[in-house]
Design an enzyme around this catalytic site. Structure first.
Site, mmCIF file in Angstrom:
data_model
loop_
_atom_site.group_PDB
_atom_site.id
_atom_site.type_symbol
_atom_site.label_atom_id
_atom_site.label_comp_id
_atom_site.label_asym_id
_atom_site.label_seq_id
_atom_site.Cartn_x
_atom_site.Cartn_y
_atom_site.Cartn_z
ATOM 1 N N GLU A 161 34.873 -12.912 10.251
ATOM 2 C CA GLU A 161 34.367 -12.482 8.950
ATOM 3 C C GLU A 161 33.472 -11.257 9.110
ATOM 4 O O GLU A 161 33.423 -10.396 8.229
ATOM 5 C CB GLU A 161 33.610 -13.623 8.268
ATOM 6 C CG GLU A 161 33.344 -13.368 6.786
ATOM 7 C CD GLU A 161 32.882 -14.607 6.054
ATOM 8 O OE1 GLU A 161 33.717 -15.254 5.386
ATOM 9 O OE2 GLU A 161 31.682 -14.950 6.161
ATOM 10 N N HIS A 197 46.167 -29.432 27.860
ATOM 11 C CA HIS A 197 47.408 -30.154 27.596
ATOM 12 C C HIS A 197 48.035 -29.726 26.272
ATOM 13 O O HIS A 197 48.910 -30.415 25.746
ATOM 14 C CB HIS A 197 47.135 -31.660 27.604
ATOM 15 C CG HIS A 197 46.582 -32.147 28.905
ATOM 16 N ND1 HIS A 197 47.379 -32.568 29.947
ATOM 17 C CD2 HIS A 197 45.295 -32.235 29.355
ATOM 18 C CE1 HIS A 197 46.620 -32.921 30.971
ATOM 19 N NE2 HIS A 197 45.347 -32.731 30.638
ATOM 20 N N LYS A 242 39.783 -15.685 -4.064
ATOM 21 C CA LYS A 242 38.975 -16.539 -4.943
ATOM 22 C C LYS A 242 39.149 -16.145 -6.405
ATOM 23 O O LYS A 242 39.228 -17.009 -7.287
ATOM 24 C CB LYS A 242 37.499 -16.451 -4.533
ATOM 25 C CG LYS A 242 37.196 -17.072 -3.183
ATOM 26 C CD LYS A 242 35.715 -17.315 -2.977
ATOM 27 C CE LYS A 242 34.924 -16.049 -2.877
ATOM 28 N NZ LYS A 242 33.503 -16.295 -2.534
#
Length: 504
Positions: A333, A364, A473
């Site tokens: 950000e 893994h 948004k």
């Protein structure tokens, strides 16, 4: 950065070193394992397996001086308007220490200390009640930092208060949290800089209704009047934050209220002390001996000169499992920008994609790609020298894996069977905490904050705004009526098709 006087020389070093074997670099500089290692307070750093040498580092530091990096640190700490697009200071360092004679920074430090005293008083009041659980509602910088620190430092047993975090607007997150709690013994904290964040308002409404009112609700906001009005919270239970602190840099402020509840107020102050100690290192140490500078320049080297598009963070301490997610926001950000401070296009790539996980689990999952994939992924390996759990053999095995994985990634191994051949040449930095204490974690987070700032100065971008999060948004807000079945003008044809599917 490519327009600096020293870039051509730096580029020549990159051409020379891009194909270099890390064992060859170690052989050419026999003192490299110790000369590229630093101890700063409770943190140890080893950069010996990065793909640069002294000449390349000198060229990096030359560009840092040309970019006036030391002056940039002074401007940051003194409270000058380093956030030029929003015409604000970025004084997160003043939340934890007063390191300059600048009146603006000293005033911010005093203001933060007063609020911290108020926060301590509220904690004492809460601890004197029959409340056993706290639900902290926030998102982004209002959640990731507090969640990380509370999880890392919470006591194994005997905690007076249990803190639960809810961030996602998905109602399942709140449902699962509240299902385990008793509303009569629960309090809530709503954290939002603006108190206009959709996720926090929706989740706050659910929590307010579940608690049966605002009697046990608290808020932290840069808009305390709106916070108090939105949920009828008494002004005495609303703590302020300020527009000179960005959300992703705010855990040191009253945003750390849930941290202090989870780990204790004294240990919260120790967290700040550790960060302030590293702040002093970042501000006052010459560039060539400054670990925050070296970490940031290493990221620039790997991104711009060696062409690495991603960066992995592996935490070999389960208590730090949330650190990669926190760093994703802090780094991406802050540095995910395509224009410079003056609005012109950047002249080089900026942020890498940051990702990672907790060792040894990640060995893994994605380590196959790190060892034998076609992309070279620089990495930070983070561990602890001393561990306070009772399972000493497990800790020895954990640290053996740090040593083994970093060696294998760097050195590789030849084989007549190409499927079993490891190319090596994968650079990494090892960071070891003496122990996972509040001071050490504070110092570690401070280091990453300053590393991010170093990169922003090198690229000439603003690390303290985040306009890229706004468009989505805004569109979501516009689409809400359509999803509720109301008439709405939706221009995008794919969005219209998806709306028809969602509405049935």
């Amino acid at each position: 950065m490519t327009q600096t006087n020293g870039f051509d020389a730096l580029h020549a070093h990159a051409q020379r070193l891009r194909g270099a074997a890390i064992p060859a670099l170690l052989a050419a500089e026999p003192e490299r394992p110790t000369q590229y290692a630093w101890q700063v307070g409770p943190l140890y750093f080893n950069f010996a397996r990065q793909k640069y040498d002294r000449a390349a580092l000198d060229a990096l530091f030359a560009i840092a001086r040309e970019r006036d990096l030391a002056g940039a640190f002074q401007r940051l700490f003194r409270g000058e308007q380093v956030n030029v697009t929003e015409q604000r200071a970025a004084l997160h360092t003043a939340l934890r220490g007063d390191l300059t004679d600048a009146p603006v920074a000293s005033e911010a430090y005093a203001t933060a200390a007063e609020v911290r005293q108020r926060m301590g008083a509220l904690i004492q009041q809460l601890e004197a009640t029959d409340v056993t659980d706290i639900v902290s509602v926030g998102i982004g910088g209002s959640d990731l930092g507090p969640r990380l620190v509370a999880d890392a430092l919470r006591p194994v047993s005997g905690a007076r208060l249990r803190v639960h975090f809810v961030s996602n607007v998905d109602g399942a997150a709140m449902q699962r949290t509240l299902a385990t709690l008793d509303p009569a013994r629960t309090a809530g904290i709503l954290i939002s800089k603006t108190f206009g964040t959709q996720e926090t308002l929706l989740n706050g409404s659910i929590l307010h209704a579940w608690l049966g009112g605002s009697e046990r609700l608290y808020a932290v906001s840069a808009n305390p009047e709106r916070a108090a009005k939105a949920f009828d919270i008494a002004p005495g239970r609303v703590l302020p934050m300020w527009d000179w602190v960005g959300g992703r840099y705010s855990l040191w402020s009253a945003v750390g209220f849930p941290i202090a509840l989870a780990i204790g107020f004294e240990r919260f102050e120790q967290l700040l002390e550790g960060a302030a100690q590293f702040d002093a290192h970042a501000l006052n140490t010459p560039l060539e001996e400054n670990v925050a500078v070296l970490h940031g320049l290493t990221a620039v080297w790997n991104r711009n000169l060696l062409g690495s598009a991603t960066h992995a963070v592996m935490t070999y301490d389960q208590r730090l499992a949330l650190l990669p997610a926190y760093l994703q926001q802090l780094v991406m950000e802050s540095l995910g920008k395509r224009v410079k401070l003056d609005g012109s296009a950047v002249d080089s790539d900026t942020v890498s994609v940051w990702w990672g996980g907790a060792g040894t689990d990640v060995q893994h999952s994605f380590f196959q790609a790190l060892h034998q994939g076609t992309s070279v992924v620089p990495a930070d390996f983070i561990g602890t020298v001393h561990n306070d759990d009772p399972y000493a053999e497990n800790h020895v095995a954990l640290m053996a894996n740090v040593l083994a994985q970093t060696e294998a990634l760097a050195n590789g191994q030849d084989s007549s069977d190409p499927h079993r051949s490891y190319p090596g040449g994968r650079p990494s930095t090892v960071i070891l905490l003496d122990a996972l204490t509040p001071q050490a974690l504070g110092a570690l987070i401070s280091m990453y904050e300053h590393s991010v700032y170093v990169q922003s100065v090198m690229w000439g971008i603003n690390a303290f705004d985040q306009f890229g999060v706004e468009l989505g948004k805004q569109l979501a807000s516009q689409l809400l009526p359509a999803l509720k079945g109301e008439s709405a003008d939706v221009a995008d044809p794919v969005t219209r098709e998806l709306l028809s599917k969602l509405r049935g």
